[in-house]
Design a protein around this motif. Sequence first.
Motif, PDB file in Angstrom:
ATOM      1  N   ASP A 798      36.208  -9.338  15.611  1.00 51.77           N
ATOM      2  CA  ASP A 798      35.602  -8.468  14.602  1.00 51.77           C
ATOM      3  C   ASP A 798      35.522  -7.031  15.100  1.00 51.77           C
ATOM      4  O   ASP A 798      35.839  -6.084  14.366  1.00 51.77           O
ATOM      5  N   VAL A 799      35.143  -6.863  16.361  1.00 51.05           N
ATOM      6  CA  VAL A 799      35.023  -5.509  16.935  1.00 51.05           C
ATOM      7  C   VAL A 799      36.392  -4.843  17.011  1.00 51.05           C
ATOM      8  O   VAL A 799      36.551  -3.667  16.654  1.00 51.05           O
ATOM      9  N   VAL A 800      37.416  -5.578  17.461  1.00 54.14           N
ATOM     10  CA  VAL A 800      38.757  -5.012  17.595  1.00 54.14           C
ATOM     11  C   VAL A 800      39.302  -4.583  16.236  1.00 54.14           C
ATOM     12  O   VAL A 800      39.757  -3.452  16.050  1.00 54.14           O
ATOM     13  N   LEU A 801      39.241  -5.495  15.264  1.00 55.75           N
ATOM     14  CA  LEU A 801      39.785  -5.180  13.933  1.00 55.75           C
ATOM     15  C   LEU A 801      38.996  -4.051  13.270  1.00 55.75           C
ATOM     16  O   LEU A 801      39.582  -3.173  12.629  1.00 55.75           O
ATOM     17  N   LYS A 802      37.681  -4.090  13.438  1.00 57.00           N
ATOM     18  CA  LYS A 802      36.852  -3.039  12.843  1.00 57.00           C
ATOM     19  C   LYS A 802      37.194  -1.674  13.435  1.00 57.00           C
ATOM     20  O   LYS A 802      37.297  -0.671  12.712  1.00 57.00           O
ATOM     21  N   THR A 803      37.417  -1.617  14.742  1.00 56.00           N
ATOM     22  CA  THR A 803      37.765  -0.355  15.407  1.00 56.00           C
ATOM     23  C   THR A 803      39.116   0.176  14.913  1.00 56.00           C
ATOM     24  O   THR A 803      39.266   1.360  14.604  1.00 56.00           O
ATOM     25  N   VAL A 804      40.106  -0.725  14.823  1.00 53.16           N
ATOM     26  CA  VAL A 804      41.427  -0.324  14.331  1.00 53.16           C
ATOM     27  C   VAL A 804      41.339   0.190  12.900  1.00 53.16           C
ATOM     28  O   VAL A 804      41.906   1.230  12.563  1.00 53.16           O
ATOM     29  N   ILE A 805      40.592  -0.527  12.071  1.00 55.96           N
ATOM     30  CA  ILE A 805      40.450  -0.117  10.665  1.00 55.96           C
ATOM     31  C   ILE A 805      39.772   1.244  10.558  1.00 55.96           C
ATOM     32  O   ILE A 805      40.203   2.109   9.790  1.00 55.96           O
ATOM     33  N   GLU A 806      38.725   1.453  11.357  1.00 54.52           N
ATOM     34  CA  GLU A 806      38.001   2.740  11.310  1.00 54.52           C
ATOM     35  C   GLU A 806      38.904   3.882  11.744  1.00 54.52           C
ATOM     36  O   GLU A 806      38.889   4.970  11.142  1.00 54.52           O
ATOM     37  N   LEU A 807      39.692   3.679  12.798  1.00 51.39           N
ATOM     38  CA  LEU A 807      40.591   4.730  13.274  1.00 51.39           C
ATOM     39  C   LEU A 807      41.662   5.060  12.232  1.00 51.39           C
ATOM     40  O   LEU A 807      41.950   6.228  11.966  1.00 51.39           O
ATOM     41  N   ILE A 808      42.274   4.015  11.656  1.00 57.26           N
ATOM     42  CA  ILE A 808      43.316   4.218  10.641  1.00 57.26           C
ATOM     43  C   ILE A 808      42.739   4.946   9.440  1.00 57.26           C
ATOM     44  O   ILE A 808      43.344   5.886   8.912  1.00 57.26           O
ATOM     45  N   THR A 809      41.537   4.549   9.013  1.00 57.48           N
ATOM     46  CA  THR A 809      40.902   5.163   7.849  1.00 57.48           C
ATOM     47  C   THR A 809      40.553   6.617   8.135  1.00 57.48           C
ATOM     48  O   THR A 809      40.794   7.502   7.299  1.00 57.48           O
ATOM     49  N   ALA A 810      39.998   6.871   9.319  1.00 56.46           N
ATOM     50  CA  ALA A 810      39.617   8.247   9.667  1.00 56.46           C
ATOM     51  C   ALA A 810      40.826   9.158   9.721  1.00 56.46           C
ATOM     52  O   ALA A 810      40.794  10.301   9.237  1.00 56.46           O
ATOM     53  N   GLU A 811      41.926   8.675  10.320  1.00 51.15           N
ATOM     54  CA  GLU A 811      43.135   9.489  10.394  1.00 51.15           C
ATOM     55  C   GLU A 811      43.693   9.764   9.003  1.00 51.15           C
ATOM     56  O   GLU A 811      44.099  10.875   8.688  1.00 51.15           O
ATOM     57  N   ASP A 812      43.682   8.755   8.128  1.00 52.57           N
ATOM     58  CA  ASP A 812      44.262   8.905   6.793  1.00 52.57           C
ATOM     59  C   ASP A 812      43.454   9.844   5.926  1.00 52.57           C
ATOM     60  O   ASP A 812      43.998  10.484   5.028  1.00 52.57           O
ATOM     61  N   GLU A 813      42.163   9.962   6.189  1.00 47.85           N
ATOM     62  CA  GLU A 813      41.319  10.791   5.326  1.00 47.85           C
ATOM     63  C   GLU A 813      41.303  12.256   5.736  1.00 47.85           C
ATOM     64  O   GLU A 813      40.715  13.087   5.050  1.00 47.85           O
ATOM     65  N   GLN A 814      41.950  12.583   6.860  1.00 45.95           N
ATOM     66  CA  GLN A 814      42.075  13.992   7.210  1.00 45.95           C
ATOM     67  C   GLN A 814      43.341  14.545   6.570  1.00 45.95           C
ATOM     68  O   GLN A 814      44.138  13.821   6.022  1.00 45.95           O
ATOM     69  N   ALA A 815      43.539  15.859   6.636  1.00 46.40           N
ATOM     70  CA  ALA A 815      44.697  16.486   5.980  1.00 46.40           C
ATOM     71  C   ALA A 815      45.578  17.189   6.985  1.00 46.40           C
ATOM     72  O   ALA A 815      46.004  18.318   6.797  1.00 46.40           O
ATOM     73  N   ASP A 816      45.826  16.532   8.088  1.00 47.26           N
ATOM     74  CA  ASP A 816      46.696  17.098   9.113  1.00 47.26           C
ATOM     75  C   ASP A 816      48.144  16.820   8.729  1.00 47.26           C
ATOM     76  O   ASP A 816      48.550  15.688   8.586  1.00 47.26           O
ATOM     77  N   TYR A 817      48.938  17.860   8.518  1.00 44.99           N
ATOM     78  CA  TYR A 817      50.304  17.660   8.047  1.00 44.99           C
ATOM     79  C   TYR A 817      51.244  18.629   8.726  1.00 44.99           C
ATOM     80  O   TYR A 817      50.838  19.601   9.347  1.00 44.99           O
ATOM     81  N   ILE A 818      52.513  18.336   8.611  1.00 46.29           N
ATOM     82  CA  ILE A 818      53.554  19.231   9.115  1.00 46.29           C
ATOM     83  C   ILE A 818      54.290  19.789   7.917  1.00 46.29           C
ATOM     84  O   ILE A 818      54.890  19.038   7.155  1.00 46.29           O
ATOM     85  N   GLU A 819      54.223  21.100   7.719  1.00 43.50           N
ATOM     86  CA  GLU A 819      54.951  21.710   6.607  1.00 43.50           C
ATOM     87  C   GLU A 819      56.310  22.164   7.105  1.00 43.50           C
ATOM     88  O   GLU A 819      56.435  22.680   8.217  1.00 43.50           O
TER      89      GLU A 819
END
Length: 831
Positions: A798-819
């Motif tokens: 549960d801890v491993v999956l929760k950590t992976v999910i939180e990291l993926i979600t946090a990265e996806d919700e930022q707007a860091d992009y390469i133009e």
Amino acid sequence: MVGKLSYNKMLQFRENLPAYKKKENILDNIDKSQVLVISGETGCGKSTQIPQLILDRAMNNMTGANVRILVTQPRRIAASSLAMRVAKERAEMLGISVGYSVRLEKVESRPRGSIIFCTTGVLLTELEVNQALSNYSHIILDEVHERDTNVDLAMAVLKQILKKRKDLKLILMSATLDAEALSTYFDNCPVVFIEGLAYPVTDVYLEDILKLTHYQIKKEVLKKHKMQKWKKFEKKVQSREANELEQYIKHNAEIGPWLESIKNNIPLDVYKTLKDPEIEAFNIDLIVVLLKYICNGEPGAILVFLPGIGEITKVMRCMELSGFFNERHEIYPLHSKLATLEQHKIFMRPPLGVRKIILATNIAETSITIDDIVYVVDCGRIKVSGLNVEQNISTLKTEWVSKANLHQRRGRAGRCQPGICYSLLTSYRAQKLADRLLPELQRSNLLEPVLMVKKLRLGLAYTALQTVPSPPAEKTVESAVRHLQKCGALYKTETLTPLGWHLARLPVHPAAGKLLLFGALFGCLDRAASVAAVWSYKDPFLFVMGKEFEIKAVKRRFAMGEPSDHVAMSEAIMQWESCSYRDRRSFAYDHFLSNNTLELLVDMKKQLGENLTQMGFLSSSDLHAQWENRNWNNMSLFKAIVAAALYPNVAQVRWRNLKSVKKHTSIKAVCPVDGKVRIHKSSVMTCLHGTQRREGICNNPGANWLVYWLKQRMSDLFLIDVNLVYTLPLLFFGEFSVKEDLENPEDCLMSITKTINVRCNKNSANTILKLRILLDKVLANKVTKTCPHSVKQSQFEDVVLKTVIELITAEDEQADYIEDDVSGASDDNGR
């Protein structure tokens, strides 16, 4: 007494069949040889009679208990309908001496002195657990000439089994064209030919159909809507005229001499129509006109051969709009996706004065016999999946049928009286067709066949596939093996990983299987199953001429601001499912969705749920269960598991005009091997305008990578069904390795693919590496457990999956992009 009378009546019918009349010759050859090829014309009775002849003689010789016959068919409907027919001929209920087994449906026969009909896939599943086939005395492979993947693999395996089991008998039943080739493959085994039992069939080709129906091509007129678009309109006209001229020249160069030779025997309007290349295209109007012509004539059921389910739907719609077809016509679609009960309706005879019309794919070519067919309408086309071996690019084209297809289709007419076969191709074209289509193994990407080879423990893929009658190209096999290694299904030694074992057991593409498994593990199963069903069948969105903008707007609303075609398609299916049964059709109409396609997709989802339950991966087949959908609304996670499923189908992304309000925002995609590619215009990611972004159509653009379902060559090289993701999903679920960055000692490089790396500082890379190792352990533990898999995990998991999910979600919700810069350049490592 009633049973005996029924049996005797059926026996009289059976005795008139050519296969029954040749029983002594057939049975003698089976006694003398371990392998026998039986080549029979359509309607000779080989599929129903041969198994019964073997069983009846054994019973008469008091050795019936030693006989159990397995008869394979290429399709579900053929297996189940033949079992029902044979049981009827034996005056029995199904489940006594006759049974059948197809995916997710089975009627067991008694264990001895019996016949079991099944699909070829069921035989391969049996070989997985019982490679000696010790439960069977006779194996009959029917319709071998179709040469699909399962049939070819079954022949290769059976050839090896026969060397060990000298008591096992193999009978191959085929159309006449392939009999000698099959005999050669099985060491020149004997061949028995059986003539057909049918009334004469008259062939009517396109030139005669045009004479009979007086049909002429309706030319579409390009309309000018606004004066300011005149230049665009004029360019469109010129482009179409140039294209039409090129087609006209090519068409007439090919058929010109033949057409001139018959010019004096056909009316002038027919001559002019035949000169137009459009007449050889798939033409729904002509099909409906021809059906009207037939219906105005003598009674009799009509069987229409069409390329696919889409064409069936269009023809049915056109028939409905014509106003001609009413209660005096019973119209049935027939294709492999229909439920078994629906498929069996085609065998029923209609009331007096009612004409039966069956619109079918090539499923009706072989195995199934509809007794009352008098007329066949053959559009002369078939949908063929192919592969560009050099570029490893999939294709799906509607092509001309082969001569073998034509022969099989015309054989469906004339079962009850003299018949007529209307072929919508010229007699000239019919003579120029290929003898047969390429075997499936030579025109597919081999991902599923390689998994099957591994499941059957046949050794190295290339070596095993060299033993089939028509081996595929070495390059295609190598490409499939590499792909499966990259997606985690095969080790470097070419043995199945735990994940690979599960993927091999699911009857879907490996990507769809992986998405299902990850959807169950990460708690978004319903959404994952929706996309897996689409990948196994087709997109539910319709294409409506003139409504392209509205359709794209609907798709973007379903995407909920996410840069993902897969979010859009899953949301559309789930919203349709949540509607009441009464409201579903109107919901589909309002959102440019095919209601028929959605019904099939939901049925497929249920089947997939049952597959996962049978495998022990779910505790129940309920795809809407709460635990399996605990993260159903986490789109960041869902996009990540789509990326995990589609890996290594990865491309780099560069954004253009992202900050501009006036200019269109677009993305440039680059594949490691192919260079620049285009995203298909049907995607939610094409033509994102600044104002549309402000309205929430794409809340979070800027992801650096995209994964795609299909790379297909059309007018250009397109990526179809794309999903934009950031970096972490690819590092967590793709290939992973870390190496020193020689230019920057403080950093290191982590691989996305072999040719693409990302730079990261060493501390972060170390953390990601540790987490990746823990995640691999959790996933390996999940897929190696027996039953049930989808239960609440331990605290560590549960801890491993929760950590992976939180990291993926946090990265996806930022707007860091390469133009993209002005030159569009990037370095070789894609940094």
